[in-house]
Design a protein around this motif. Structure first.
Motif, PDB file in Angstrom:
ATOM      1  N   VAL A   1       0.840  -1.198   0.000  1.00  0.00           N
ATOM      2  CA  VAL A   1       0.000   0.000   0.000  1.00  0.00           C
ATOM      3  C   VAL A   1       0.876   1.248   0.000  1.00  0.00           C
ATOM      4  O   VAL A   1       0.647   2.188  -0.764  1.00  0.00           O
ATOM      5  CB  VAL A   1      -0.975   0.000   1.210  1.00  0.00           C
ATOM      6  N   SER A   2       1.902   1.259   0.845  1.00  0.00           N
ATOM      7  CA  SER A   2       2.822   2.398   0.875  1.00  0.00           C
ATOM      8  C   SER A   2       3.565   2.543  -0.446  1.00  0.00           C
ATOM      9  O   SER A   2       3.810   3.651  -0.911  1.00  0.00           O
ATOM     10  CB  SER A   2       3.831   2.240   2.013  1.00  0.00           C
ATOM     11  N   ARG A   3       3.907   1.417  -1.034  1.00  0.00           N
ATOM     12  CA  ARG A   3       4.589   1.442  -2.334  1.00  0.00           C
ATOM     13  C   ARG A   3       3.723   2.150  -3.362  1.00  0.00           C
ATOM     14  O   ARG A   3       4.189   3.009  -4.095  1.00  0.00           O
ATOM     15  CB  ARG A   3       4.875   0.003  -2.769  1.00  0.00           C
ATOM     16  N   ARG A   4       2.462   1.823  -3.410  1.00  0.00           N
ATOM     17  CA  ARG A   4       1.535   2.480  -4.345  1.00  0.00           C
ATOM     18  C   ARG A   4       1.412   3.967  -4.031  1.00  0.00           C
ATOM     19  O   ARG A   4       1.395   4.804  -4.940  1.00  0.00           O
ATOM     20  CB  ARG A   4       0.172   1.805  -4.280  1.00  0.00           C
ATOM     21  N   ASN A   5       1.341   4.306  -2.749  1.00  0.00           N
ATOM     22  CA  ASN A   5       1.249   5.712  -2.354  1.00  0.00           C
ATOM     23  C   ASN A   5       2.494   6.492  -2.764  1.00  0.00           C
ATOM     24  O   ASN A   5       2.395   7.636  -3.205  1.00  0.00           O
ATOM     25  CB  ASN A   5       1.009   5.843  -0.843  1.00  0.00           C
TER      26      ASN A   5
END
Length: 178
Positions: free
Chosen positions: A38-42
């Motif tokens: 999720v952080s990677r996408r953000n």
């Protein structure tokens, strides 16, 4: 206190520090290393927003799926730039041969069985199958299938696929190594 942060939070903090002065150029070295999906996408949403706002963003990454979304890609191997271009251009101009996705079992014997087939330019494990590079799919698919059959490898499917950036990079590195 920052030494006690998780890798993901350290990456977020580093990105915030890099952006606080609203620079026109940002270098990001492996910005998504060690972060959750999720952080990677953000992170990438933020990188795209920066780019759209006129900030030049240079990113190093080992994640080829991330590189797919960049405007320009430079492949570096052994400290040398071996290719430069858009993802589409690299796929059209830098791939030597065509790729077969081979779904089979067992994988290691399959890989060994086809590596010495003259029609096979290169072969590597790719996910739960193999990517096999040949010069001509129509001509070479039956040869690959026959080599696997002789090695008692069960073939589920052999399908032509478009090259991914990882395929291009591996092909270029293999060519450099020869």
């Amino acid at each position: 206190i920052t030494g006690t942060l998780s890798t993901g939070w350290k990456q977020r903090l580093a990105l915030g520090c890099a952006l606080i002065h609203e620079p026109g150029l940002v270098f990001l070295d492996e910005p998504t290393g060690g972060v959750d999906p999720v952080s990677r996408r953000n992170f990438w949403d933020l990188i795209y927003d920066l780019s759209r706002s006129g900030v030049t963003v240079l990113v190093t990454t080992h994640y080829m799926d991330e590189a797919e979304h960049c405007h320009t890609i430079g492949f570096i191997y052994n400290g040398k730039l071996i290719a430069l271009g858009t993802p589409e251009n690299l796929k059209k101009t830098k791939m030597r041969g065509q790729i077969l996705q081979v779904e089979c079992a067992p994988l290691l014997p399959a890989l060994e069985a086809i590596k010495d087939v003259p029609e096979v330019i290169e072969a590597a494990m790719h996910g739960a199958g193999l990517h096999v590079v040949v010069e001509d799919i129509a001509r070479d698919t039956p040869v690959v299938r026959q080599a696997l059959k002789r090695a008692d490898v069960r073939v589920e499917a052999i399908t032509p696929v478009e090259p991914a950036l990882e395929d291009i990079f591996v092909s270029l590195v293999e060519a450099q190594s020869r």
